[in-house]
Enzyme design. Structure first.
Site, short mmCIF file in Angstrom:
data_model
loop_
_atom_site.label_atom_id
_atom_site.label_comp_id
_atom_site.label_asym_id
_atom_site.label_seq_id
_atom_site.Cartn_x
_atom_site.Cartn_y
_atom_site.Cartn_z
N HIS A 185 0.84 -1.19 0.00
CA HIS A 185 0.00 0.00 0.00
C HIS A 185 0.88 1.24 0.00
O HIS A 185 1.93 1.26 0.64
CB HIS A 185 -0.94 0.01 1.22
CG HIS A 185 -1.96 1.10 1.13
ND1 HIS A 185 -1.69 2.38 1.54
CD2 HIS A 185 -3.21 1.11 0.62
CE1 HIS A 185 -2.75 3.13 1.30
NE2 HIS A 185 -3.69 2.39 0.75
N GLU A 217 -3.62 1.99 -7.42
CA GLU A 217 -4.02 3.13 -6.60
C GLU A 217 -3.04 4.29 -6.83
O GLU A 217 -1.96 4.31 -6.22
CB GLU A 217 -3.99 2.77 -5.11
CG GLU A 217 -4.92 1.65 -4.73
CD GLU A 217 -5.28 1.71 -3.25
OE1 GLU A 217 -6.46 1.91 -2.96
OE2 GLU A 217 -4.37 1.61 -2.40
P1 PGA Z 1 -9.22 6.48 -0.17
O1 PGA Z 1 -8.09 5.39 0.15
O2 PGA Z 1 -10.42 5.74 -0.65
O3 PGA Z 1 -9.44 7.20 1.13
O4 PGA Z 1 -8.66 7.38 -1.23
C1 PGA Z 1 -7.90 4.28 -0.68
C2 PGA Z 1 -6.78 3.42 -0.18
O5 PGA Z 1 -5.81 3.95 0.38
O6 PGA Z 1 -6.81 2.18 -0.32
#
Ligand code: PGA
Length: 236
Positions: free
Chosen positions: A87, A156
């Site tokens: 992450h 992401e």
């Molecule tokens: P967010 O976070 O939906 O608050 O942007 C997503 C994540 O970090 O997995």
């Protein structure tokens, strides 16, 4: 589809119990795989069959002298077989290197865990060029078995996490097409997914699900996203 909630450093254990209980009414009737990653100290034996509970992090060890860390033994206590690795908050805030992520990946792969492996570019990389972006993201896959049967990838973009900003649907489609060439594993999109954009994001080609942070803290909102995924599944 795969609908995942990363609760990060939010909700106490008792609040997580209430959350899971509330979410169950959506997950019980859903055809999607619903995953929830609670804060580490909020892990417990949750009475749920329709929600898979995962760990946001763990150290690649059975047990031992790793102050402040969580090993396999502690995850086993709660029957946890799913983990989030790579992450952006662990890469960028906690400074986890690619080498360390590979070590974790290999350890939990060997233990047969379902691994949600995250990749994504910071703002300046996106702004440089598409090629720069692809080169950057490809490096995040280095050393990772992209054919691992229990792998799920989450794309992401770092600049989209917790900011309310998202790429356009065309950009998501474009990136997902590129990333599917690297790994055929299910591919989630994450970064500022909310109730008001979840359906659109889930409709994008090669988006196999979503990984949701802040908006998932409200069980009703996250539940709505599960319903959207089911509606789309039905129309396929
Ligand atoms: P967010 O976070 O939906 O608050 O942007 C997503 C994540 O970090 O997995």
């Amino acid at each position: 589809m795969i609908i995942a909630a990363n609760l990060k450093t939010n909700l106490t254990r008792s609040a997580t119990h209430s959350y899971i209980q509330e979410l169950q009414k959506f997950a019980d009737v859903s055809s999607s795989d619903v995953l929830v990653f609670p804060a580490m100290t909020s892990l417990d034996n949750f009475q749920t069959k329709s929600i898979t509970i995962g760990a946001q992090n763990a150290y690649p060890t059975q047990n031992g002298a790793f102050t402040g860390e969580t090993g396999l033994e502690q995850l086993d206590e709660f029957g946890i077989k799913t983990i989030l690795i790579g992450h952006s908050e662990r890469r960028h805030i906690l400074g986890e290197s690619q080498e360390f992520l590979v070590q974790k990946f290999n350890y939990f792969k060997e233990k047969g865990f379902k691994i949600v492996f995250c990749v994504g570019e910071p703002k300046e990389i996106r702004e440089a060029s598409k090629q720069t972006m692809l080169t950057y993201i490809k490096k995040q896959y280095e050393g990772i078995d992209t054919n691992y049967e229990n792998l799920i990838v989450a794309y992401e973009p770092v600049w989209a996490i917790g900011t309310g900003l998202t790429p356009t649907l065309e950009d998501i489609e474009d990136m997902h097409a590129e990333l599917k060439k690297i790994s055929a594993a299910p591919l989630l999109y994450g970064g500022s997914v909310k109730v008001n954009n979840a359906k659109d994001v889930l409709s994008v080609k090669n988006v196999d699900g979503i990984l949701v942070g802040s908006a998932a803290l409200y069980a009703e909102h996250f539940g709505k996203m599960i319903q959207y995924a089911d509606e789309l599944d039905k129309t396929k």
